[in-house]
Each structure stands twice: as structure tokens, then as C-alpha cells.
Write an enzyme that holds these catalytic residues in place. Structure first.
Site, PDB file in Angstrom:
ATOM      1  N   HIS A  23       0.808  -1.232   0.000  1.00 45.59           N
ATOM      2  CA  HIS A  23       0.000   0.000   0.000  1.00 45.59           C
ATOM      3  C   HIS A  23       0.844   1.286   0.000  1.00 45.59           C
ATOM      4  O   HIS A  23       0.689   2.175   0.824  1.00 45.59           O
ATOM      5  CB  HIS A  23      -1.109  -0.001   1.054  1.00 45.59           C
ATOM      6  CG  HIS A  23      -0.738  -0.209   2.490  1.00 45.59           C
ATOM      7  ND1 HIS A  23       0.233   0.495   3.121  1.00 45.59           N
ATOM      8  CD2 HIS A  23      -1.276  -1.044   3.417  1.00 45.59           C
ATOM      9  CE1 HIS A  23       0.287   0.108   4.377  1.00 45.59           C
ATOM     10  NE2 HIS A  23      -0.605  -0.822   4.585  1.00 45.59           N
ATOM     11  N   HIS A  77      -5.368  -9.624  13.907  1.00 48.67           N
ATOM     12  CA  HIS A  77      -5.433  -8.377  13.148  1.00 48.67           C
ATOM     13  C   HIS A  77      -6.273  -8.573  11.888  1.00 48.67           C
ATOM     14  O   HIS A  77      -6.089  -9.551  11.156  1.00 48.67           O
ATOM     15  CB  HIS A  77      -3.995  -7.981  12.789  1.00 48.67           C
ATOM     16  CG  HIS A  77      -3.845  -6.677  12.086  1.00 48.67           C
ATOM     17  ND1 HIS A  77      -4.779  -5.678  12.121  1.00 48.67           N
ATOM     18  CD2 HIS A  77      -2.822  -6.206  11.327  1.00 48.67           C
ATOM     19  CE1 HIS A  77      -4.347  -4.649  11.418  1.00 48.67           C
ATOM     20  NE2 HIS A  77      -3.165  -4.949  10.919  1.00 48.67           N
ATOM     21  N   GLU A  79      -6.379  -6.638   9.135  1.00 45.38           N
ATOM     22  CA  GLU A  79      -5.858  -6.186   7.839  1.00 45.38           C
ATOM     23  C   GLU A  79      -5.617  -7.376   6.916  1.00 45.38           C
ATOM     24  O   GLU A  79      -5.214  -8.463   7.349  1.00 45.38           O
ATOM     25  CB  GLU A  79      -4.577  -5.352   8.013  1.00 45.38           C
ATOM     26  CG  GLU A  79      -4.220  -4.621   6.716  1.00 45.38           C
ATOM     27  CD  GLU A  79      -3.195  -3.506   6.879  1.00 45.38           C
ATOM     28  OE1 GLU A  79      -2.586  -3.365   7.954  1.00 45.38           O
ATOM     29  OE2 GLU A  79      -3.008  -2.758   5.891  1.00 45.38           O
ATOM     30  N   ASP A  81      -3.553  -8.490   4.807  1.00 45.87           N
ATOM     31  CA  ASP A  81      -2.345  -9.305   4.635  1.00 45.87           C
ATOM     32  C   ASP A  81      -2.315 -10.461   5.638  1.00 45.87           C
ATOM     33  O   ASP A  81      -1.548 -11.406   5.473  1.00 45.87           O
ATOM     34  CB  ASP A  81      -1.061  -8.465   4.715  1.00 45.87           C
ATOM     35  CG  ASP A  81      -1.002  -7.548   5.913  1.00 45.87           C
ATOM     36  OD1 ASP A  81      -2.063  -7.104   6.385  1.00 45.87           O
ATOM     37  OD2 ASP A  81       0.112  -7.256   6.378  1.00 45.87           O
ATOM     38  N   HIS A 143      -1.523  -1.417  14.646  1.00 46.73           N
ATOM     39  CA  HIS A 143      -1.767  -0.057  14.140  1.00 46.73           C
ATOM     40  C   HIS A 143      -3.178   0.131  13.614  1.00 46.73           C
ATOM     41  O   HIS A 143      -3.474   1.158  12.984  1.00 46.73           O
ATOM     42  CB  HIS A 143      -0.737   0.254  13.027  1.00 46.73           C
ATOM     43  CG  HIS A 143      -0.930  -0.607  11.813  1.00 46.73           C
ATOM     44  ND1 HIS A 143      -1.174  -0.065  10.574  1.00 46.73           N
ATOM     45  CD2 HIS A 143      -1.006  -1.943  11.627  1.00 46.73           C
ATOM     46  CE1 HIS A 143      -1.328  -1.016   9.686  1.00 46.73           C
ATOM     47  NE2 HIS A 143      -1.236  -2.163  10.310  1.00 46.73           N
ATOM     48  N   ASP A 162       1.603  -7.260  13.865  1.00 46.96           N
ATOM     49  CA  ASP A 162       2.460  -6.358  13.081  1.00 46.96           C
ATOM     50  C   ASP A 162       3.634  -5.810  13.904  1.00 46.96           C
ATOM     51  O   ASP A 162       4.629  -5.352  13.330  1.00 46.96           O
ATOM     52  CB  ASP A 162       1.643  -5.167  12.569  1.00 46.96           C
ATOM     53  CG  ASP A 162       0.900  -5.486  11.278  1.00 46.96           C
ATOM     54  OD1 ASP A 162       1.319  -6.400  10.556  1.00 46.96           O
ATOM     55  OD2 ASP A 162      -0.088  -4.796  10.994  1.00 46.96           O
ATOM     56  N   TYR A 192      10.201  -0.377   8.656  1.00 51.74           N
ATOM     57  CA  TYR A 192       8.852  -0.837   8.993  1.00 51.74           C
ATOM     58  C   TYR A 192       8.277   0.035  10.114  1.00 51.74           C
ATOM     59  O   TYR A 192       7.142   0.513  10.035  1.00 51.74           O
ATOM     60  CB  TYR A 192       8.913  -2.302   9.425  1.00 51.74           C
ATOM     61  CG  TYR A 192       7.575  -2.937   9.657  1.00 51.74           C
ATOM     62  CD1 TYR A 192       6.940  -3.661   8.662  1.00 51.74           C
ATOM     63  CD2 TYR A 192       6.934  -2.821  10.889  1.00 51.74           C
ATOM     64  CE1 TYR A 192       5.708  -4.241   8.871  1.00 51.74           C
ATOM     65  CE2 TYR A 192       5.707  -3.395  11.112  1.00 51.74           C
ATOM     66  CZ  TYR A 192       5.096  -4.109  10.100  1.00 51.74           C
ATOM     67  OH  TYR A 192       3.871  -4.676  10.329  1.00 51.74           O
ATOM     68  N   HIS A 225       5.360 -10.478  10.255  1.00 48.71           N
ATOM     69  CA  HIS A 225       6.206 -10.202   9.087  1.00 48.71           C
ATOM     70  C   HIS A 225       7.666 -10.353   9.517  1.00 48.71           C
ATOM     71  O   HIS A 225       8.053  -9.893  10.592  1.00 48.71           O
ATOM     72  CB  HIS A 225       6.028  -8.765   8.582  1.00 48.71           C
ATOM     73  CG  HIS A 225       4.650  -8.422   8.124  1.00 48.71           C
ATOM     74  ND1 HIS A 225       4.099  -8.924   6.965  1.00 48.71           N
ATOM     75  CD2 HIS A 225       3.712  -7.601   8.662  1.00 48.71           C
ATOM     76  CE1 HIS A 225       2.877  -8.426   6.817  1.00 48.71           C
ATOM     77  NE2 HIS A 225       2.609  -7.623   7.830  1.00 48.71           N
TER      78      HIS A 225
HETATM   79 FE1  FEO Z   1      -1.495  -4.198   9.546  1.00 48.89          FE
HETATM   80 FE2  FEO Z   1       0.652  -6.620   8.427  1.00 48.89          FE
HETATM   81  O1  FEO Z   1      -0.953  -5.672   8.532  1.00 48.89           O
END
Ligand code: FEO
Length: 396
Positions: A23, A77, A79, A81, A143, A162, A192, A225
Site C-alpha cells: 500500500h 489483526h 488487515e 495481509d 496499528h 504487526d 517498517y 512479518h
Molecule cells: Fe497491519 Fe501486516 O498488517
């Protein structure tokens, strides 16, 4: 294949080797979507992966257990991903329960509009899996509003979602398996934090205090990640403490774009002045260094100057784009100033100065403007100003 982290706890995520844009954040080294499987009386999957990567994750799980034997899913989370593959996983696994935060429940309902067995958990909620016990920790706005982390008590292992992550595709899974590239990995961690978590520094500080109050200690941190930290998890926690507090170094950035090289000549003169002051300085052209890398470098810098020519009575487009991005990241504890060349109207420097003030940054100077092409005297003034600002704001 799946990889055992501690007895009966496995990494079963996916590696996205070719992703280069997250993004808008440039990810030169791809990323991973980490998911974890706990083999216990209640077999539990912690997080899933981005849509399209579910077959890779399920193939890893199948090496350990039939996915249909999974009883619980924890969704740290919403989101996409991490939850983009959730619908496919739920349809195959048919879990008894999916644990998430209250905001996670609302977020998953909005995204998937499905009748799933969602169970809300809050900070301090505990869940027994048989041998192992999980403790949940809500981390709202770290986040997203729904964000939470999950702690495996018996192994002092934090599934940190995250938090503490880095975008890096790698055959290594642990921090002690990257002997050839450790500095690069720390750069990815910093990048990051700067691009994802910088605006939430005060919440990171609050979280670090809260985990101390809850008596949680970490032997392993397993983010969603990048690499899993087992060698020295304290090092990444200390880095987050410093970044969240806005601690800076004797480091300056000169960031600019240019039309016919006049603003570039000024940028180079300012840079030389800072070099003469003996501080670390970097020069970045906004169409040659991606803004996500510039903010990574900016995280620990105590001073930056932003240069723009005036175009059509305004700020040059790439500089305006950078300002918009930077404003959203709410940088703190930095001095900043504007400079640039112009032909007749020259509004860019004033407009940038107003933006820097509105961000709450310390104004290093009132702005430095030159008409058309800087002459040797003006270049020397810029060099001298660069040296003065570096000495004033960075040499403590
Ligand atoms: Fe907030 Fe890795 O997604």
C-alpha cells in the site's frame, strides 16, 4: 516446510518473494505473512495469510496435521495481509471458535459478512489449549483499532502481529539465521517502524509499560512479518523504546526535488555545510529515493531540510506528495526548514515552512530562497547556513 519454533509450536506462514509495493510502502525485499500452529488438545492456528497464499500455508500445515483437526483460530489483526485468507481457511477448517478483539469482531464482520463463531477476548483474557495457555493483549491502533497480540505463557513467546515486524522475504526464519546481512535486517526493521508505527509512538511506549506491569517477559517474539526473534528479543524491544520516545542522533537529511538544478545546487551546498559541521548527513532526491526509504532514514535524524522549486505558484508535486506522507506519520523531536529556487513568484518555500510548522516541528530557519540560479555567494550562504543549523540542532 513447517518449522518448529518451540515444542509443538510451528511457523506455517507464507513467503511473498516478489511483492514490491505494500500500500505505497516500497518493499525491495518482499515480505512474509507469518502464521503459527500450536499442536495441543485444542489445535490452534494463530493468524492466517494474504489471499492467494492459503495453499502455501495449508501445505505447510498438512505436513504436521490435517487442517480439519484445527479447533481454534486466533485472529490478531483484521488487515488483509493477515486475514485475506481467512474465509478460505474457515471454509476448509470449520473451526469451533475464532478468537479476536472486540474491534476485531466488528472488523471481521464488516469485511466478510459471514456467520463465523467469533469470540471476543480482551487484555488479560486467558485460553487453555490443554498443555499450553494463551494470554491476549489488546493493542488498539498498533496499528488498527482491532490489533492485538497473543502470549504463549509456558514458552514466554509473544505472537506480536504487526509489532516488531519487518518486510523481508528470506529463507531464514530466525534472527540468528541471517549472519550475512544483519545490518540490512535492522534497516528493514527501522523502515517498517517508521512507515507503519511512527504515528503511534506514544501507544508503543504505553504498551511497553503495560507488559512490564502485567509481568510479561519474552524469550521469543514471533511477528507476522519478517524474522522470529530468539537470539536477543530485548534488542528489538529497546529499539522500539528509543523510536517510540523519538530519540534522535546527530544526523541530518537534505531532501529535495529540482527542475533545472538550482534547488539541487542549494541542496548540495547545505549538505556540504553539514558535512563541515561533522554530523552524519544524507542527500535524497525525491524522484530517486522512494519516500518510504527517506522516512526510514528520517526516523533517527534530528534535523532535515526540504527543498522545492516553485511550480505554478506552488510546491513541486513530488515534494507535496512527500509532505502529505510525512504529515500522516507525525514525526517528532526534529528541527526542519525549507529552501528552494524560483523564477518569479517563489511561494514554495513559504508554503513548505507553514506545513512544517503545522506538523509541530521545530523551525530551524525561516526559509532560504534563491531567484533562478544561485551565484557563488548564495551557495556559500547556503553552505554556511547548513553548517550553522547542524551545529545548533545536532551538536549537543
Ligand atoms: Fe497491519 Fe501486516 O498488517
Amino acid at each position: 516446510m513447517a518449522l518448529e519454533i518451540v515444542p509443538r509450536v510451528y511457523w506455517v506462514g507464507a513467503i511473498d518473494w516478489t511483492m514490491r509495493d505494500f500500500h505505497g510502502y516500497r518493499t525491495e525485499a518482499g515480505s512474509t505473512y507469518n502464521a503459527y500452529l500450536i499442536l495441543d488438545d485444542k489445535i490452534t492456528l494463530i493468524d492466517t495469510v494474504k489471499k492467494g497464499f492459503v495453499p502455501e500455508m495449508l501445505a505447510r500445515i498438512r505436513k504436521i496435521v490435517d487442517p480439519e483437526k484445527i479447533t481454534y483460530i486466533v485472529s490478531n489483526h483484521v488487515e488483509m495481509d493477515h486475514s485475506g485468507g481467512l474465509a478460505e481457511v474457515v471454509s476448509q477448517v470449520k473451526p469451533e471458535k475464532i478468537f479476536c478483539s472486540p474491534q476485531g469482531k466488528a472488523g471481521l464482520a464488516r469485511h466478510f459478512k459471514a456467520d463465523w463463531p467469533l469470540v471476543e477476548v480482551k487484555t488479560g483474557s486467558q485460553l487453555s489449549l490443554g498443555h499450553y495457555n494463551l494470554v491476549f493483549l489488546e493493542t488498539p491502533m498498533l496499528h488498527w483499532p482491532d490489533s492485538m497480540m497473543t502470549y504463549l505463557k509456558e514458552e514466554q513467546l509473544l505472537f506480536s502481529s504487526d509489532g516488531f515486524g519487518a518486510h523481508l522475504a528470506s529463507s531464514a526464519r530466525f534472527d540468528d539465521q541471517l549472519p550475512h546481512h544483519p545490518p540490512g535486517y535492522w534497516y528493514e526493521l527501522k523502515k517498517y517502524y517508521a512507515n507503519i508505527l511512527m504515528p503511534m509512538g506514544s501507544l508503543v511506549t504505553k504498551l511497553l509499560k503495560q507488559v512490564v506491569e502485567m509481568g510479561l517477559t519474552f524469550k521469543i517474539i514471533a511477528p507476522d512479518h519478517g524474522l522470529i526473534y530468539r537470539k536477543d528479543p530485548g534488542a528489538i524491544i529497546e529499539a522500539y523504546r528509543r523510536w517510540a520516545a523519538g530519540e534522535t542522533e546527530a544526523k541530518a537529511l537534505v531532501i529535495y526535488d529540482t527542475m533545472w538544478n538550482s534547488t539541487e545546487m542549494l541542496a548540495q551546498a547545505f549538505t556540504q555545510g553539514m558535512v563541515d559541521a561533522g554530523v552524519e548527513v544524507q542527500l535524497h532526491h525525491l524522484r530517486r529515493t522512494h519516500y518510504s526509504d527517506i522516512v526510514a532514514e528520517l526516523l533517527e535524524a534530528g534535523l532535515f531540510l526540504l527543498g522545492s522549486p516553485t511550480l505554478n505558484n506552488g510546491i513541486f508535486p513530488s515534494v507535496g506528495e512527500f509532505l502529505t506522507y510525512l504529515k500522516g506519520l507525525r514525526p517528532k523531536n526534529k528541527a526542519a526548514g525549507a529552501f528552494g529556487s524560483y523564477g518569479w513568484s517563489g511561494q514554495a518555500v513559504g508554503l513548505i515552512t507553514e506545513e512544517l510548522k503545522a506538523m509541530g516541528l521545530t523551525l530551524a530557519h525561516e526559509g532560504f530562497r534563491v531567484k533562478y540560479i544561485p551565484d557563488p555567494e548564495e551557495l556559500d550562504q547556503a553552505r554556511a547556513l547548513g553548517e550553522k543549523l547542524a551545529r545548533e540542532h545536532l551538536r549537543r
